[in-house]
Design an enzyme around this catalytic site. Sequence first.
Site, PDB file in Angstrom:
ATOM      1  N   ASN A  32     -11.743 -69.758 -29.825  1.00  0.00           N
ATOM      2  CA  ASN A  32     -11.155 -70.589 -29.488  1.00  0.00           C
ATOM      3  C   ASN A  32      -9.797 -69.910 -28.679  1.00  0.00           C
ATOM      4  OD1 ASN A  32      -9.358 -69.890 -31.514  1.00  0.00           O
ATOM      5  ND2 ASN A  32      -8.806 -72.107 -31.874  1.00  0.00           N
ATOM      6  N   THR A 145     -10.601 -60.977 -48.338  1.00  0.00           N
ATOM      7  CA  THR A 145      -9.504 -60.166 -48.183  1.00  0.00           C
ATOM      8  C   THR A 145      -9.537 -59.601 -49.682  1.00  0.00           C
ATOM      9  OG1 THR A 145      -7.135 -59.603 -48.077  1.00  0.00           O
ATOM     10  CG2 THR A 145      -7.873 -62.156 -48.406  1.00  0.00           C
ATOM     11  N   SER A 187       0.533 -64.631 -50.015  1.00  0.00           N
ATOM     12  CA  SER A 187       1.124 -65.337 -48.939  1.00  0.00           C
ATOM     13  C   SER A 187       0.256 -66.588 -48.578  1.00  0.00           C
ATOM     14  CB  SER A 187       0.806 -64.631 -47.733  1.00  0.00           C
ATOM     15  OG  SER A 187      -0.403 -64.028 -47.290  1.00  0.00           O
ATOM     16  N   TYR A 189      -1.347 -67.197 -45.911  1.00  0.00           N
ATOM     17  CA  TYR A 189      -2.803 -66.664 -45.579  1.00  0.00           C
ATOM     18  C   TYR A 189      -3.575 -66.244 -46.539  1.00  0.00           C
ATOM     19  CZ  TYR A 189      -5.983 -62.918 -44.466  1.00  0.00           C
ATOM     20  OH  TYR A 189      -6.969 -62.282 -44.520  1.00  0.00           O
ATOM     21  N   HIS A 190      -2.888 -65.568 -47.497  1.00  0.00           N
ATOM     22  CA  HIS A 190      -4.043 -64.938 -48.497  1.00  0.00           C
ATOM     23  C   HIS A 190      -4.634 -66.359 -49.391  1.00  0.00           C
ATOM     24  CE1 HIS A 190      -2.235 -60.937 -47.534  1.00  0.00           C
ATOM     25  NE2 HIS A 190      -3.369 -60.560 -48.150  1.00  0.00           N
ATOM     26  N   LYS A 193      -7.388 -67.631 -48.272  1.00  0.00           N
ATOM     27  CA  LYS A 193      -8.835 -66.985 -48.716  1.00  0.00           C
ATOM     28  C   LYS A 193      -9.200 -67.228 -49.902  1.00  0.00           C
ATOM     29  CE  LYS A 193      -9.352 -64.661 -44.634  1.00  0.00           C
ATOM     30  NZ  LYS A 193     -10.575 -64.610 -43.900  1.00  0.00           N
ATOM     31  N   VAL A 262       9.250 -48.575 -43.545  1.00  0.00           N
ATOM     32  CA  VAL A 262       8.681 -48.406 -44.849  1.00  0.00           C
ATOM     33  C   VAL A 262       9.299 -49.737 -45.568  1.00  0.00           C
ATOM     34  CG1 VAL A 262       8.321 -47.528 -47.258  1.00  0.00           C
ATOM     35  CG2 VAL A 262       7.745 -46.083 -45.162  1.00  0.00           C
TER      36      VAL A 262
HETATM   37  P1  NAD Z   1      -7.932 -61.756 -35.292  1.00  0.00           P
HETATM   38  O1  NAD Z   1      -6.872 -62.675 -35.213  1.00  0.00           O
HETATM   39  O2  NAD Z   1      -7.781 -60.605 -34.350  1.00  0.00           O
HETATM   40  O3  NAD Z   1      -9.361 -62.487 -34.807  1.00  0.00           O
HETATM   41  C1  NAD Z   1      -9.657 -63.839 -35.317  1.00  0.00           C
HETATM   42  C2  NAD Z   1     -10.566 -64.517 -34.189  1.00  0.00           C
HETATM   43  O4  NAD Z   1     -10.756 -65.683 -34.637  1.00  0.00           O
HETATM   44  C3  NAD Z   1      -9.438 -64.522 -33.015  1.00  0.00           C
HETATM   45  O5  NAD Z   1      -9.841 -64.031 -31.551  1.00  0.00           O
HETATM   46  C4  NAD Z   1      -9.127 -65.973 -32.568  1.00  0.00           C
HETATM   47  O6  NAD Z   1      -8.733 -66.585 -31.506  1.00  0.00           O
HETATM   48  C5  NAD Z   1     -10.294 -66.706 -33.336  1.00  0.00           C
HETATM   49  N1  NAD Z   1     -10.064 -67.887 -34.162  1.00  0.00           N
HETATM   50  C6  NAD Z   1      -9.132 -68.228 -35.081  1.00  0.00           C
HETATM   51  N2  NAD Z   1      -9.121 -69.420 -35.337  1.00  0.00           N
HETATM   52  C7  NAD Z   1     -10.220 -70.125 -34.956  1.00  0.00           C
HETATM   53  C8  NAD Z   1     -10.806 -71.543 -34.547  1.00  0.00           C
HETATM   54  N3  NAD Z   1     -10.429 -72.307 -35.365  1.00  0.00           N
HETATM   55  N4  NAD Z   1     -11.728 -71.573 -33.951  1.00  0.00           N
HETATM   56  C9  NAD Z   1     -12.414 -70.536 -32.945  1.00  0.00           C
HETATM   57  N5  NAD Z   1     -11.820 -69.381 -33.057  1.00  0.00           N
HETATM   58  C10 NAD Z   1     -10.517 -69.131 -33.902  1.00  0.00           C
HETATM   59  O7  NAD Z   1      -8.271 -61.042 -36.796  1.00  0.00           O
HETATM   60  P2  NAD Z   1      -9.202 -59.738 -37.269  1.00  0.00           P
HETATM   61  O8  NAD Z   1      -8.192 -58.952 -37.563  1.00  0.00           O
HETATM   62  O9  NAD Z   1     -10.309 -59.660 -36.261  1.00  0.00           O
HETATM   63  O10 NAD Z   1      -9.735 -60.457 -38.576  1.00  0.00           O
HETATM   64  C11 NAD Z   1     -10.752 -61.146 -38.707  1.00  0.00           C
HETATM   65  C12 NAD Z   1     -11.181 -61.718 -40.059  1.00  0.00           C
HETATM   66  O11 NAD Z   1     -11.290 -60.613 -40.925  1.00  0.00           O
HETATM   67  C13 NAD Z   1     -10.033 -62.588 -40.687  1.00  0.00           C
HETATM   68  O12 NAD Z   1     -10.572 -63.773 -41.388  1.00  0.00           O
HETATM   69  C14 NAD Z   1      -9.340 -61.801 -41.553  1.00  0.00           C
HETATM   70  O13 NAD Z   1      -8.914 -62.431 -42.494  1.00  0.00           O
HETATM   71  C15 NAD Z   1     -10.324 -60.733 -42.141  1.00  0.00           C
HETATM   72  N6  NAD Z   1      -9.552 -59.520 -42.318  1.00  0.00           N
HETATM   73  C16 NAD Z   1      -8.894 -58.779 -41.549  1.00  0.00           C
HETATM   74  C17 NAD Z   1      -8.272 -57.543 -41.834  1.00  0.00           C
HETATM   75  C18 NAD Z   1      -7.639 -56.704 -40.946  1.00  0.00           C
HETATM   76  O14 NAD Z   1      -6.998 -55.801 -41.267  1.00  0.00           O
HETATM   77  N7  NAD Z   1      -7.344 -57.184 -39.753  1.00  0.00           N
HETATM   78  C19 NAD Z   1      -8.599 -57.101 -43.223  1.00  0.00           C
HETATM   79  C20 NAD Z   1      -9.160 -57.746 -44.048  1.00  0.00           C
HETATM   80  C21 NAD Z   1      -9.828 -59.191 -43.619  1.00  0.00           C
HETATM   81  N1  USQ Z   2       4.391 -52.781 -44.818  1.00  0.00           N
HETATM   82  C1  USQ Z   2       5.457 -51.944 -44.831  1.00  0.00           C
HETATM   83  N2  USQ Z   2       5.776 -51.647 -43.438  1.00  0.00           N
HETATM   84  C2  USQ Z   2       5.546 -52.250 -42.346  1.00  0.00           C
HETATM   85  C3  USQ Z   2       4.312 -53.418 -42.415  1.00  0.00           C
HETATM   86  C4  USQ Z   2       3.849 -53.317 -43.657  1.00  0.00           C
HETATM   87  O1  USQ Z   2       5.832 -51.313 -45.691  1.00  0.00           O
HETATM   88  O2  USQ Z   2       6.030 -52.035 -41.219  1.00  0.00           O
HETATM   89  C5  USQ Z   2       3.733 -53.101 -46.117  1.00  0.00           C
HETATM   90  C6  USQ Z   2       3.696 -54.491 -46.481  1.00  0.00           C
HETATM   91  O3  USQ Z   2       5.097 -54.812 -47.174  1.00  0.00           O
HETATM   92  C7  USQ Z   2       2.766 -54.584 -47.422  1.00  0.00           C
HETATM   93  C8  USQ Z   2       1.568 -53.552 -46.863  1.00  0.00           C
HETATM   94  O4  USQ Z   2       2.380 -52.641 -46.319  1.00  0.00           O
HETATM   95  O5  USQ Z   2       3.210 -54.179 -48.813  1.00  0.00           O
HETATM   96  C9  USQ Z   2       0.680 -54.167 -46.091  1.00  0.00           C
HETATM   97  O6  USQ Z   2       0.897 -54.896 -45.192  1.00  0.00           O
HETATM   98  P1  USQ Z   2      -0.032 -55.104 -43.937  1.00  0.00           P
HETATM   99  O7  USQ Z   2       0.744 -56.067 -42.990  1.00  0.00           O
HETATM  100  O8  USQ Z   2      -0.369 -53.914 -43.403  1.00  0.00           O
HETATM  101  O9  USQ Z   2      -1.203 -55.948 -44.764  1.00  0.00           O
HETATM  102  P2  USQ Z   2      -1.478 -57.469 -45.270  1.00  0.00           P
HETATM  103  O10 USQ Z   2      -0.137 -58.319 -45.064  1.00  0.00           O
HETATM  104  O11 USQ Z   2      -1.872 -57.325 -46.641  1.00  0.00           O
HETATM  105  O12 USQ Z   2      -2.616 -57.996 -44.425  1.00  0.00           O
HETATM  106  C10 USQ Z   2      -3.553 -57.108 -43.694  1.00  0.00           C
HETATM  107  C11 USQ Z   2      -4.561 -58.026 -42.729  1.00  0.00           C
HETATM  108  C12 USQ Z   2      -4.980 -59.177 -43.402  1.00  0.00           C
HETATM  109  C13 USQ Z   2      -6.071 -58.654 -44.480  1.00  0.00           C
HETATM  110  C14 USQ Z   2      -5.177 -57.655 -45.441  1.00  0.00           C
HETATM  111  C15 USQ Z   2      -5.957 -57.137 -46.482  1.00  0.00           C
HETATM  112  O13 USQ Z   2      -3.288 -58.804 -41.888  1.00  0.00           O
HETATM  113  O14 USQ Z   2      -5.842 -59.968 -42.607  1.00  0.00           O
HETATM  114  O15 USQ Z   2      -6.479 -59.736 -45.266  1.00  0.00           O
HETATM  115  O16 USQ Z   2      -4.331 -56.795 -44.992  1.00  0.00           O
HETATM  116  S1  USQ Z   2      -5.277 -56.696 -48.222  1.00  0.00           S
HETATM  117  O17 USQ Z   2      -4.183 -56.134 -47.675  1.00  0.00           O
HETATM  118  O18 USQ Z   2      -6.133 -55.893 -48.764  1.00  0.00           O
HETATM  119  O19 USQ Z   2      -5.126 -58.154 -48.712  1.00  0.00           O
END
Ligand code: NAD
Ligand code: USQ
Length: 391
Positions: A32, A145, A187, A189-190, A193, A262
């Site tokens: 979307n 996650t 959080s 968000y978490h 999940k 950090v």
């Molecule tokens: P992102 O925000 O870049 O991508 C998510 C996409 O889903 C976006 O393009 C958004 O427009 C679309 N979207 C969201 N809600 C929607 C809805 N209701 N209908 C249709 N489209 C929708 O995020 P990402 O980093 O690509 O993460 C993708 C998935 O992987 C997420 O579920 C996230 O929780 C998980 N994940 C990401 C990370 C990371 O480090 N990026 C780590 C662990 C898990």
């Molecule tokens: N952090 C810093 N400095 C920064 C940014 C972050 O010290 O400038 C710290 C945060 O406080 C945290 C850690 O780095 O302790 C990770 O933060 P992050 O923003 O890199 O990651 P997080 O919030 O955990 O979320 C990201 C993705 C999420 C995914 C998750 C996997 O955005 O979609 O689910 O990583 S995990 O961390 O294993 O839960």
Amino acid sequence: MRVLVLGGDGFCGWPTSLHLSDEGHEVVIVDNLSRRNIDNELEVNSLTPISSMGTRIAAWKEVSGTQLVFNRFDVAEHYHRLLSLLEEWRPDVVVHFAEQRAAPYSMKSSWHKRYTVSNNLNATNNLLAAIVESGLDVHVVHLGTMGVYGYGTAGMKIPEGYLRVKLETDEGETIEQEILYPPNPGSIYHLTKTQDQLLFAFYAKNDKLRITDLHQGIVWGTQTEQTSRDERLINRFDYDGDYGTVLNRFLMQAAVNYPLTVHGTGGQTRAFIHIQDTVRCIELAISDPPARGERVRILNQMTETHRVRDLAKLVSNLTGAEINYVDNPRNEDAENDLFVENRQLLKLGLEPITLANGLLREVTEIAQKYSHRCDLDKIPCRSLWRTPATS
Ligand code: NAD
Ligand code: USQ
């Protein structure tokens, strides 16, 4: 196979769509574009110049000769569009990325909490309910996650989803069971999940849906083999205080001479995976589906763990960047250890890209190359977990 990618315009979804298309799968994307709209809300842009979906799809057709199909609708709201697409196109697999994924964004205000809960839970439940209503036998691969587990253990490795426990009955007998690992989200968000996990467990038990939940660590890096073939295919790179994840932020900060931010002592340990490995893991998960009636298959999708301060030192040694220990805006343990089981994906054939051999390339080919696009004002993390009155 026919693969429907929900959230296929995002950071993980776009490179996954290209990878699967390159492997010969037919790919249809639903998104979307909410992530692009959130960039508008936050007045920030991807560090890399991402193209519109129309340009991306035309470029992939030119480069690979393959047509991707894109449908723009909201999975959390437009249930009947999702159902019709499933019934008409009959995919074998749905890869579900379509959720709001930033922890800081989810904690910005009550509006952001409510949006994240409503978007993520309705997207997941709509998908599962639509598969049941369609009567199709579709394999769902969801991106979960590592954060569902919390970030510490009682000295043991975090298992892949399920914890073996021993219980004592009233008669004094010891019985063993495997239960979902106790959720401990940090959080809103978490939290969504952890609730997704219950939806999956229910639909797998009640409707025999085949579901794989990939508990992914923090994804670093930008490009994959396919996204680097043409600049119009480039992947997004988030660096702002809400969406930028820690290692990519440090790489970009080093490139613009901004002291590495950090949080606290930097003693937080997290799990990491390179974006190229993310797309491979998804392909591996697709190739090995659970059987009908099997419990949800949970795999830990990560390849290494690091403390935040060690990452900062690594980037600093590589680039000469200064390190700044700032007040932690989050509510999290100052120090934690993290040991994670990830045997299942390794057994399926994953050969991890490590920080040691991918980091320098990321610094020069992405962070430095596009550093002129960075808005320094968007770097600080301004989302607070506790309001000043309650801290
Ligand atoms: P992102 O925000 O870049 O991508 C998510 C996409 O889903 C976006 O393009 C958004 O427009 C679309 N979207 C969201 N809600 C929607 C809805 N209701 N209908 C249709 N489209 C929708 O995020 P990402 O980093 O690509 O993460 C993708 C998935 O992987 C997420 O579920 C996230 O929780 C998980 N994940 C990401 C990370 C990371 O480090 N990026 C780590 C662990 C898990
Ligand atoms: N952090 C810093 N400095 C920064 C940014 C972050 O010290 O400038 C710290 C945060 O406080 C945290 C850690 O780095 O302790 C990770 O933060 P992050 O923003 O890199 O990651 P997080 O919030 O955990 O979320 C990201 C993705 C999420 C995914 C998750 C996997 O955005 O979609 O689910 O990583 S995990 O961390 O294993 O839960």
